[in-house]
Design an enzyme around this catalytic site. Structure first.
Site, short mmCIF file in Angstrom:
data_model
loop_
_atom_site.label_atom_id
_atom_site.label_comp_id
_atom_site.label_asym_id
_atom_site.label_seq_id
_atom_site.Cartn_x
_atom_site.Cartn_y
_atom_site.Cartn_z
N CYS A 5 7.24 -8.11 -20.44
CA CYS A 5 8.71 -7.83 -20.42
C CYS A 5 9.37 -7.03 -19.22
CB CYS A 5 9.12 -6.76 -21.65
SG CYS A 5 8.39 -5.07 -21.41
N ASP A 22 0.88 -1.39 -0.13
CA ASP A 22 0.00 0.17 0.12
C ASP A 22 0.74 1.26 0.10
OD1 ASP A 22 0.83 0.45 2.89
OD2 ASP A 22 -0.71 -1.15 3.27
N HIS A 47 6.72 -7.42 -1.94
CA HIS A 47 5.80 -7.99 -2.41
C HIS A 47 5.23 -6.71 -3.41
CE1 HIS A 47 4.54 -10.88 0.92
NE2 HIS A 47 5.42 -11.25 0.26
ZN LIG Z 1 6.53 -5.11 -22.35
#
Ligand SMILES: [Zn+2]
Length: 255
Positions: free
Chosen positions: A139, A113, A128
Site C-alpha cells: 500500500c 544514502d 531514487h
Molecule cells: Zn500496507
C-alpha cells in the site's frame, strides 16, 4: 585558495557569468554515485565479497523481493551499515555551503544514502528514495523502523511486507519528485552536474534540460560523460576537490 595551485586554470574560471549571478539566483546541484563513492560508498558495479555472487537484479527489484525478501533485506542491512559508517565528504559540505550562499537552491540526487541531508543540505530531492526510510510493498504507506528492526521482516497493518523506500530496477521514479526536479531545472540559472555518468534516464536528461533553458552548466566528474561536450565548463576532478574551490570562487565574487 589560489587557482594557481588548483586543478583549474584562469580561463576556466572566467567563463562563469558571475556578473549575471547574485544570491537570489536559482541554482541546482544534480548529483550521482560519484560523490558518494568519495565517501567510500560502493555502487552495484563494484559489489564485493559475499555479495559479488548475486545479480543486482535479484537484490534490488520487486521480483527479487517477492522471491526472497530476506535476502534483499540482508543486502540492504549491509548497505545501510556501510552507509552509517560513512561521512559526508568535502564535496557534500561544499554543496551545503553553496546552499547557504544561494537562497534559492536545490539538490537533486540519485543517491539513496542521505549524505547530502547529513551534510546540512536543504532542500534535497531524492530521485531514487532514501535507504533509511521504509514503506509498505503493497500500500506504499511510510513505515518508521529502527536500524535494528529494518534488518528483519516487518509487516504493514495491511499485511504487506515492509521494504526500503528506494526506487528499484524496473520501477518508475515518483512522478511528483520528477516533476519538481524538472521544474527547478527549467527555472535555474546555474546548474552543477556532479559525479553522475548521465546515462540513466530520465534523470540523465536534467543537465540537457538545464542547458536548453539557458542555465550555465558546470560538470564535475573524473571521467568524461555523454554530457561533457555539452557543458559550459567540464572539470575532470573529484567533487571533494573541485567543489570547495568553486565555492571559494563564487563566495568571493558574489557575496
Ligand atoms: Zn500496507
Amino acid at each position: 585558495m589560489g587557482w594557481s595551485h588548483s586543478i583549474f586554470n584562469a580561463m576556466a574560471v572566467t567563463q562563469i557569468p558571475f556578473d549575471q549571478v547574485d544570491r537570489n539566483s536559482p541554482v541546482v546541484f544534480f548529483t550521482g554515485a560519484g560523490i558518494s563513492s568519495e565517501s567510500g560508498i560502493s555502487t552495484f558495479r563494484d559489489l564485493d565479497g559475499h555479495w559479488s555472487k548475486y545479480d543486482p537484479m535479484n537484490l534490488a527489484s520487486p521480483d527479487g523481493f517477492i522471491s526472497d525478501p530476506e535476502l534483499v533485506l540482508d543486502w540492504y542491512a549491509a548497505r545501510r551499515k556501510a552507509i552509517l559508517e560513512a561521512e559526508p565528504n568535502a564535496g557534500h559540505r561544499a554543496i551545503s555551503d553553496f546552499q547557504k550562499l544561494f537562497k534559492e537552491s536545490l539538490v537533486i540526487t540519485q543517491n539513496v544514502d542521505g549524505l547530502h541531508i547529513l551534510a546540512g543540505s536543504k532542500p534535497v530531492l531524492e530521485l531514487h528514495g532514501n535507504i533509511h526510510r521504509h514503506k509498505c510493498f503493497e500500500c506504499s504507506s511510510q513505515i518508521e523502523l529502527s536500524v535494528h528492526e529494518a534488518s528483519n521482516l516487518n509487516y504493514c497493518s495491511c499485511g504487506g511486507l515492509v521494504r526500503p523506500d528506494v526506487v528499484w530496477f524496473g520501477e518508475s521514479l515518483v512522478t511528483k519528485t520528477l516533476e519538481d526536479a524538472f521544474q527547478a531545472v527549467q527555472d535555474c540559472q546555474i546548474f552543477f552536474t556532479v559525479g553522475t555518468s548521465t546515462q540513466i534516464y530520465p534523470a540523465a536528461q536534467l543537465p540537457f534540460e538545464a542547458k536548453n533553458n539557458q542555465a550555465f552548466v558546470i560538470e564535475v566528474n573524473p571521467e568524461v560523460t555523454p554530457f561533457s561536450s555539452h557543458a559550459h565548463m567540464s572539470l575532470r576532478a573529484q567533487a571533494g576537490e573541485a567543489l570547495p574551490q568553486l565555492y571559494e570562487e563564487f563566495y568571493a565574487k558574489i557575496s
